[in-house]
Design a protein around this motif. Structure first.
Motif, PDB file in Angstrom:
ATOM      1  N   PRO A 308       0.833  -1.210   0.000  1.00 10.40           N
ATOM      2  CA  PRO A 308       0.000   0.000   0.000  1.00 10.40           C
ATOM      3  C   PRO A 308       0.868   1.260   0.000  1.00 10.40           C
ATOM      4  N   GLY A 309       0.492   2.231  -0.812  1.00  6.25           N
ATOM      5  CA  GLY A 309       1.236   3.496  -0.874  1.00  6.25           C
ATOM      6  C   GLY A 309       2.320   3.518  -1.922  1.00  6.25           C
ATOM      7  N   ASP A 310       2.669   2.346  -2.473  1.00 11.29           N
ATOM      8  CA  ASP A 310       3.706   2.293  -3.506  1.00 11.29           C
ATOM      9  C   ASP A 310       3.126   2.639  -4.878  1.00 11.29           C
ATOM     10  N   VAL A 311       3.964   3.223  -5.727  1.00 14.00           N
ATOM     11  CA  VAL A 311       3.590   3.424  -7.122  1.00 14.00           C
ATOM     12  C   VAL A 311       4.411   2.453  -7.973  1.00 14.00           C
ATOM     13  N   VAL A 312       3.873   2.070  -9.117  1.00 10.38           N
ATOM     14  CA  VAL A 312       4.503   1.036  -9.944  1.00 10.38           C
ATOM     15  C   VAL A 312       5.764   1.558 -10.624  1.00 10.38           C
ATOM     16  N   ALA A 313       5.732   2.810 -11.069  1.00 10.62           N
ATOM     17  CA  ALA A 313       6.879   3.340 -11.818  1.00 10.62           C
ATOM     18  C   ALA A 313       7.069   4.827 -11.548  1.00 10.62           C
ATOM     19  N   THR A 314       8.323   5.276 -11.628  1.00 16.84           N
ATOM     20  CA  THR A 314       8.630   6.709 -11.602  1.00 16.84           C
ATOM     21  C   THR A 314       9.602   7.009 -12.746  1.00 16.84           C
ATOM     22  N   TYR A 315       9.442   8.183 -13.345  1.00 18.66           N
ATOM     23  CA  TYR A 315      10.240   8.549 -14.523  1.00 18.66           C
ATOM     24  C   TYR A 315      10.196  10.075 -14.625  1.00 18.66           C
ATOM     25  N   ALA A 316      11.339  10.712 -14.436  1.00 20.16           N
ATOM     26  CA  ALA A 316      11.393  12.172 -14.365  1.00 20.16           C
ATOM     27  C   ALA A 316      11.629  12.818 -15.732  1.00 20.16           C
ATOM     28  N   ASP A 317      10.783  13.771 -16.053  1.00 25.98           N
ATOM     29  CA  ASP A 317      11.066  14.685 -17.159  1.00 25.98           C
ATOM     30  C   ASP A 317      11.857  15.852 -16.564  1.00 25.98           C
ATOM     31  N   VAL A 318      13.127  15.967 -16.941  1.00 30.61           N
ATOM     32  CA  VAL A 318      13.995  17.005 -16.360  1.00 30.61           C
ATOM     33  C   VAL A 318      14.322  18.105 -17.366  1.00 30.61           C
ATOM     34  N   SER A 319      13.478  18.257 -18.388  1.00 34.31           N
ATOM     35  CA  SER A 319      13.763  19.226 -19.451  1.00 34.31           C
ATOM     36  C   SER A 319      13.825  20.662 -18.924  1.00 34.31           C
ATOM     37  N   GLU A 320      12.989  20.983 -17.934  1.00 34.20           N
ATOM     38  CA  GLU A 320      13.008  22.355 -17.397  1.00 34.20           C
ATOM     39  C   GLU A 320      14.259  22.607 -16.560  1.00 34.20           C
ATOM     40  N   LEU A 321      14.676  21.611 -15.793  1.00 37.91           N
ATOM     41  CA  LEU A 321      15.929  21.734 -15.041  1.00 37.91           C
ATOM     42  C   LEU A 321      17.089  21.960 -16.012  1.00 37.91           C
ATOM     43  N   GLU A 322      17.061  21.242 -17.112  1.00 42.14           N
ATOM     44  CA  GLU A 322      18.124  21.358 -18.108  1.00 42.14           C
ATOM     45  C   GLU A 322      18.103  22.724 -18.793  1.00 42.14           C
ATOM     46  N   SER A 323      16.915  23.195 -19.168  1.00 40.62           N
ATOM     47  CA  SER A 323      16.832  24.476 -19.881  1.00 40.62           C
ATOM     48  C   SER A 323      17.110  25.666 -18.967  1.00 40.62           C
ATOM     49  N   ASP A 324      16.668  25.594 -17.701  1.00 35.43           N
ATOM     50  CA  ASP A 324      16.836  26.726 -16.782  1.00 35.43           C
ATOM     51  C   ASP A 324      18.192  26.721 -16.084  1.00 35.43           C
ATOM     52  N   MET A 325      18.692  25.531 -15.758  1.00 33.92           N
ATOM     53  CA  MET A 325      19.924  25.423 -14.959  1.00 33.92           C
ATOM     54  C   MET A 325      21.106  24.864 -15.750  1.00 33.92           C
ATOM     55  N   GLY A 326      20.869  24.472 -17.007  1.00 31.90           N
ATOM     56  CA  GLY A 326      21.946  23.934 -17.834  1.00 31.90           C
ATOM     57  C   GLY A 326      22.522  22.647 -17.285  1.00 31.90           C
ATOM     58  N   TYR A 327      21.642  21.804 -16.727  1.00 34.33           N
ATOM     59  CA  TYR A 327      22.146  20.632 -16.025  1.00 34.33           C
ATOM     60  C   TYR A 327      21.132  19.494 -16.067  1.00 34.33           C
ATOM     61  N   ARG A 328      21.643  18.267 -16.228  1.00 33.63           N
ATOM     62  CA  ARG A 328      20.805  17.089 -16.041  1.00 33.63           C
ATOM     63  C   ARG A 328      21.643  15.970 -15.416  1.00 33.63           C
ATOM     64  N   PRO A 329      21.056  15.186 -14.491  1.00 33.77           N
ATOM     65  CA  PRO A 329      21.781  14.083 -13.878  1.00 33.77           C
ATOM     66  C   PRO A 329      22.269  13.075 -14.914  1.00 33.77           C
ATOM     67  N   SER A 330      23.378  12.385 -14.604  1.00 33.25           N
ATOM     68  CA  SER A 330      23.952  11.505 -15.622  1.00 33.25           C
ATOM     69  C   SER A 330      24.665  10.264 -15.081  1.00 33.25           C
ATOM     70  N   THR A 331      24.803  10.120 -13.759  1.00 39.57           N
ATOM     71  CA  THR A 331      25.572   8.997 -13.220  1.00 39.57           C
ATOM     72  C   THR A 331      24.851   7.671 -13.452  1.00 39.57           C
ATOM     73  N   PRO A 332      25.482   6.701 -14.146  1.00 41.35           N
ATOM     74  CA  PRO A 332      24.834   5.407 -14.363  1.00 41.35           C
ATOM     75  C   PRO A 332      24.727   4.601 -13.071  1.00 41.35           C
ATOM     76  N   VAL A 333      23.695   3.783 -12.974  1.00 38.22           N
ATOM     77  CA  VAL A 333      23.443   3.007 -11.763  1.00 38.22           C
ATOM     78  C   VAL A 333      24.605   2.058 -11.449  1.00 38.22           C
ATOM     79  N   THR A 334      25.240   1.499 -12.462  1.00 40.69           N
ATOM     80  CA  THR A 334      26.362   0.584 -12.217  1.00 40.69           C
ATOM     81  C   THR A 334      27.489   1.282 -11.463  1.00 40.69           C
ATOM     82  N   GLU A 335      27.787   2.519 -11.856  1.00 39.86           N
ATOM     83  CA  GLU A 335      28.847   3.280 -11.189  1.00 39.86           C
ATOM     84  C   GLU A 335      28.399   3.726  -9.801  1.00 39.86           C
ATOM     85  N   GLY A 336      27.170   4.233  -9.717  1.00 41.67           N
ATOM     86  CA  GLY A 336      26.660   4.706  -8.430  1.00 41.67           C
ATOM     87  C   GLY A 336      26.601   3.613  -7.386  1.00 41.67           C
TER      88      GLY A 336
END
Length: 351
Positions: A308-336
């Motif tokens: 209960p309370g869980d959602v099946v999937a999450t997926y971020a649209d970060v286009s506004e962060l990229e356009s306003d701040m010139g940045y988007r996350p990039s670290t792959p899960v294997t490295e992290g």
């Protein structure tokens, strides 16, 4: 700037304080150091920041032994008189509110804790900012606010009116409260919806930590929804880079905003919402494989139905962060996860 960062014994707050210090800012950290999870991990983070546990006393400011521009105070956000006194004394230029009662499943059992910390506490922060002339406020929201929304990727322009946990409802409430203060008092309020943050010093109630611990101890993990979940796992350094850019670039009112076609993520007031996520959701089983590869073992699995309370999937649209701040996350899960497992071995003496 002189910045108040709340939640600095917590995962994201700890890293945010250190990043701000490296950027040349003066930081005052605040945390209640509650026992929602192992306080030794919280004191360990503070120790890493130069704050000794033996020096901590409720309401008293402690100077870091490692960073001349860093001090810490143990306070509850619900303690309005003490919080007001801190604001009046320090006269902050900016506030980043990362303190909260976290956790989706815990909110099913202890709802009052979420109202006290996330609603009453945040209200006290807003009022303290208002009465002490702090215009630059950023605060943690959560990807949990998307709730029953199935439209992918999650965009800040989507409706978030169907939360599935009280935790998510309190985060949505914070966004609404912040908009009110932006509109009434001209405070620059930026909300940050974080997507499944992981990394060294991470929270022990979250899957990456639980899976790492199980891998290294030979325990069985519960895999909910029979592993058919997707999460936008985001490495801590990527999250903090976004947070600090937002603190250093407070939002402005949108000249294009229209009340006839209202965009939920901006306003005619200085108000903005950003997603901060890796924007590359992966299946839970793929993530578990990354943990297993980093640890060099296979983890026994107990497949369970969705909670209960869980959602099946999450997926971020970060286009506004990229356009306003010139940045988007990039670290792959294997490295992290490799860095996370290495930290876990070291911190818990399993190297």
């Amino acid at each position: 700037m002189k910045v108040l960062v709340t939640g600095t014994a917590g995962f994201i707050g700890f890293y945010t304080a250190l990043k701000l210090l490296k950027q040349g800012h003066t930081v005052v950290g605040l945390d209640s150091i509650n026992d929602y999870y192992d306080v030794n991990l919280k004191y360990g983070r503070l120790q890493e920041s130069g704050i000794k546990q033996s020096n901590i006393e409720y309401g008293a400011t402690v100077q870091s032994g490692l960073y001349p521009d860093y001090s810490f105070v143990q306070l509850k956000l619900e303690d309005k008189p003490a919080l007001d006194a801190l604001f009046e004394q320090e006269q902050f230029d900016a506030v980043c509110n990362l303190a909260a009662q976290a956790g989706v499943r815990y909110s099913l059992e202890n709802p009052n804790a979420y109202i006290d910390s996330n609603i009453v506490g945040f209200m006290n922060v807003l009022e303290a900012c208002r009465h002490n002339g702090v215009k630059n406020l950023s605060y943690a929201s959560s990807s949990s606010v998307y709730g029953l929304n199935e439209q992918m990727p999650f965009s800040t322009s989507h409706s978030v009116n169907h939360p599935v946990s009280l935790y998510a409802a309190t985060k949505k409430s914070n966004e609404l409260m912040a908009h009110t203060y932006a509109h009434l008092y001209g405070m620059q309020c930026t909300g940050l919806r974080f997507f499944t943050v992981y990394g060294p010093w991470g929270r022990p109630d979250m899957a990456p930590f639980i899976f790492t611990k199980a891998a290294l101890k030979g325990d069985t993990i519960k895999v909910f929804n029979n592993g058919k979940m997707k999460r936008d796992f985001t490495y801590i350094d990527d999250i903090v880079e976004g947070v600090v850019r937002v603190i250093e670039n407070p939002c402005k009112a949108s000249s294009e905003w229209s009340g006839k076609q209202p965009d939920p993520s901006s306003s005619s007031a200085p108000y903005k919402i950003y997603n901060i996520g890796n924007s590359q959701p992966i299946e839970l089983m793929t993530f578990i494989e990354a943990v297993e590869n980093a640890a060099g073992v296979e983890i026994p699995k107990d497949f369970q139905p969705i909670q209960p309370g869980d959602v099946v999937a999450t997926y971020a649209d970060v286009s506004e962060l990229e356009s306003d701040m010139g940045y988007r996350p990039s670290t792959p899960v294997t490295e992290g996860m490799k860095r996370t497992v290495d930290w876990y071995r070291n911190f818990y003496g399993m190297a």
